[in-house]
Design an enzyme around this catalytic site. Structure first.
Site, PDB file in Angstrom:
ATOM      1  N   LYS A 181      12.833   8.431   0.555  1.00  0.00           N
ATOM      2  CA  LYS A 181      12.275   7.969  -0.724  1.00  0.00           C
ATOM      3  C   LYS A 181      10.862   8.554  -0.858  1.00  0.00           C
ATOM      4  CE  LYS A 181      10.612   5.397  -4.135  1.00  0.00           C
ATOM      5  NZ  LYS A 181       9.199   5.897  -4.152  1.00  0.00           N
ATOM      6  N   GLY A 234       1.683   4.636   4.033  1.00  0.00           N
ATOM      7  CA  GLY A 234       1.120   4.186   2.768  1.00  0.00           C
ATOM      8  C   GLY A 234       0.117   3.069   2.973  1.00  0.00           C
ATOM      9  N   SER A 235       0.056   2.171   2.004  1.00  0.00           N
ATOM     10  CA  SER A 235      -0.985   1.139   1.985  1.00  0.00           C
ATOM     11  C   SER A 235      -0.580  -0.095   2.779  1.00  0.00           C
ATOM     12  CB  SER A 235      -1.282   0.729   0.540  1.00  0.00           C
ATOM     13  OG  SER A 235      -0.188  -0.007   0.001  1.00  0.00           O
ATOM     14  N   THR A 238       1.653  -2.704   0.696  1.00  0.00           N
ATOM     15  CA  THR A 238       3.051  -2.291   0.617  1.00  0.00           C
ATOM     16  C   THR A 238       3.742  -2.458   1.962  1.00  0.00           C
ATOM     17  OG1 THR A 238       2.524  -0.700  -1.130  1.00  0.00           O
ATOM     18  CG2 THR A 238       4.608  -0.400   0.026  1.00  0.00           C
ATOM     19  N   ALA A 239       3.037  -2.162   3.039  1.00  0.00           N
ATOM     20  CA  ALA A 239       3.611  -2.324   4.380  1.00  0.00           C
ATOM     21  C   ALA A 239       3.970  -3.775   4.655  1.00  0.00           C
ATOM     22  CB  ALA A 239       2.632  -1.816   5.431  1.00  0.00           C
ATOM     23  N   GLU A 256       2.498   3.755   9.296  1.00  0.00           N
ATOM     24  CA  GLU A 256       1.234   4.496   9.375  1.00  0.00           C
ATOM     25  C   GLU A 256       0.478   4.191   8.096  1.00  0.00           C
ATOM     26  OE1 GLU A 256      -1.614   6.683   8.591  1.00  0.00           O
ATOM     27  OE2 GLU A 256      -0.166   8.296   8.264  1.00  0.00           O
ATOM     28  N   CYS A 289      -5.749  10.019   4.993  1.00  0.00           N
ATOM     29  CA  CYS A 289      -5.859   8.736   5.678  1.00  0.00           C
ATOM     30  C   CYS A 289      -6.763   8.818   6.900  1.00  0.00           C
ATOM     31  CB  CYS A 289      -4.468   8.225   6.075  1.00  0.00           C
ATOM     32  SG  CYS A 289      -3.545   9.344   7.147  1.00  0.00           S
ATOM     33  N   GLU A 384     -10.648   0.923   2.130  1.00  0.00           N
ATOM     34  CA  GLU A 384     -10.302   2.330   1.960  1.00  0.00           C
ATOM     35  C   GLU A 384     -10.358   2.727   0.480  1.00  0.00           C
ATOM     36  OE1 GLU A 384      -7.015   5.260   3.883  1.00  0.00           O
ATOM     37  OE2 GLU A 384      -6.216   3.512   2.851  1.00  0.00           O
TER      38      GLU A 384
END
Length: 487
Positions: A181, A234-235, A238-239, A256, A289, A384
């Protein structure tokens, strides 16, 4: 341009999903917009739970045969995919630059060659993957890495194809099947990868690509009971949602996530080197990142470091990423630009000083920014930004430097500039980070473990660590020769 094809710089890209070895269109679409000039590149098939379920089903159906494929044959196909990437390197580079705004020269010279290397590395590592047998009271222990099953891989927009293949290559090498995805802001090179993989002879259903918004398709992928592994970059928010979705099935996760990494500059450092490392943090318009966005500089050299940094940063050229002379391109999306500027304006309102930058440019460009007079507990230091925005703080001694460096919820990376090897050893041992660079930056080897501590991630990938994640490890214990059954 046909109904299901868009053209980028003469390169045709299919806008449909790739499921079970076939192109599948959705009834609805979403626009793919170039950050370079805001132009709509085309309409992309907008996946739903229907396409997600179909992709997982295709991955499940193709898994037994792919898992049973001998290692040498899997490795051969992965090398063939790498050949395909190299053959179409220029096409991949221009499509990705147009789609995500990163420098074309970087895609040509570094990123796309790394995509091919991802496949070659894990193909070769697979062939030497082994653990020496060992004995327990005369019994032989044999460790093996068994394919786990269908994997869902969710990838970001800042380095779309490189980070996708960083996951796809080891998952396929391990004998797993994949549902990829890609980020909705940068879907194009994932579609091209599906074509390249099919041309290389990867069996139908082993790699599937579904496009769409995470909010509409993500849960159907991450909560599916047939999914055996989930890898996400990602963020943090969302994780957390993915983790909650996967929890019902106890699906193993590799995450990650974000970073707020420090660059520690000691008075004994080579200041020219330290400044070069500092300016490098504007790479990819700050959308990295691993970037060391927090400069921590010893008080006695802070003024000179800042002077040299301002001079060096002033030599950077911001503009069209397709131009070889450009050093900094656009940021990915208007929403991201709003987020970046919000961080900066709130920091300035709270008392921060913009040594350089501190404002938007034209279009989706943000001026390279350095903020000083920032408090350790301020938003700009703790959160971040993911844009070309850096902060500078000073420290008195080694202890304070380490304390400031570790004083965030993140722990992805750190960079140390010092001329004292003993200090480097002391400081790096105390830093909370998955990767620490001393007098260098962004030196990456796929043999090394990669991942973050704290809120920067869960797990490590790279080399054998990738196979440990993408496989079910098995220990087979065999009795000594000559044993007899006791019926």
């Amino acid at each position: 341009m046909t109904e299901h094809t868009l053209t980028v710089a003469g390169v045709a890209v299919d806008t449909r999903h790739w499921i079970g070895g076939e192109r599948v269109a959705s009834t609805e679409t979403f626009p793919d917009v170039s950050p370079i000039d805001g132009s709509v590149l085309g309409e992309i098939s907008r996946g739903t739970a229907v396409e997600a379920t179909a992709a997982v089903a295709a991955a499940k159906a193709s898994f037994p045969a792919w898992a049973a494929t001998p290692r040498a044959e899997r490795a051969r196909i992965l090398h063939a995919i790498a050949d395909g990437v190299e053959k179409r390197l220029e096409e991949l580079a221009i499509v990705e630059t147009t789609d995500n705004g990163a420098l074309l020269r970087s895609h040509r010279r570094g990123v796309m060659p790394r995509v091919a290397h991802n496949f070659r590395f894990f193909a070769d590592w697979l062939l030497k993957l082994e653990h020496e047998d060992f004995e327990t009271r005369g019994h032989t222990n044999h460790v093996s890495w068994d394919p786990a099953g269908p994997c869902v891989l969710i990838t970001p927009w800042n380095a779309p194809l490189m980070l996708a293949t960083w996951k796809v290559a080891p998952a396929l090498a391990a004998g797993n099947t994949v549902v990829l995805k890609p980020a909705e802001w940068t879907p194009l090179t994932a579609s091209l990868l599906a074509d390249i993989a099919a041309e290389a002879g990867l069996p139908a259903g082993v790699l599937n690509v579904v496009q769409g918004y995470g909010s509409e398709i993500g849960d159907a992928l991450t909560s599916h009971p047939d999914v055996r592994r989930i890898s996400f970059t990602g963020s943090v928010p969302t994780a957390k949602r993915i983790s909650a979705s996967a929890a019902a099935n106890l699906t193993p996760l590799s995450l990650e996530l974000g970073g707020k990494s420090p660059l520690l500059v000691f008075a004994d450092a080579d200041l020219d080197l330290a400044v070069d490392l500092a300016v490098e943090q504007y790479d990819n318009a700050g959308q990295v990142c691993l970037a060391a966005t927090r400069f921590l500089v010893q008080e006695s050299v802070a003024e000179e470091f800042t002077r040299r940094f301002v001079e060096k940063a002033g030599q950077l050229t911001q503009g069209d990423p397709r131009d070889e002379a450009t050093d900094i391109g656009p940021n990915i999306h208007p929403r991201q630009l709003e987020k970046i500027d919000g961080f900066v304006q709130r920091a300035i309102a709270a008392g921060a000083r913009a040594v350089i930058g501190g404002h938007r440019g034209d279009g989706q460009y943000y001026a390279p920014t350095l903020l000083t007079d920032v408090a350790q507990d301020s938003e700009i230091v703790q959160e971040e930004v993911f844009g070309p925005v850096l902060t500078l703080q000073t420290f008195a001694d080694e202890d304070e430097a380490v304390r400031l460096a570790n004083d965030t919820r993140f722990g992805l990376a750190a960079t140390v500039a010092t001329g004292d090897p003993e200090r480097a050893e002391r400081v790096t041992a105390q830093l909370v980070a998955g990767t620490v660079w001393t007098n260098c930056f962004f030196v990456r080897d796929l043999q090394a473990p990669f991942g973050g501590s704290r809120h920067s991630g869960v797990g490590r990938e790279g080399g054998t660590w990738s196979f440990d994640f993408y496989c079910d490890l098995k220990n087979t214990v065999t009795a000594p020769k000559g044993w007899q059954s006791h019926e």
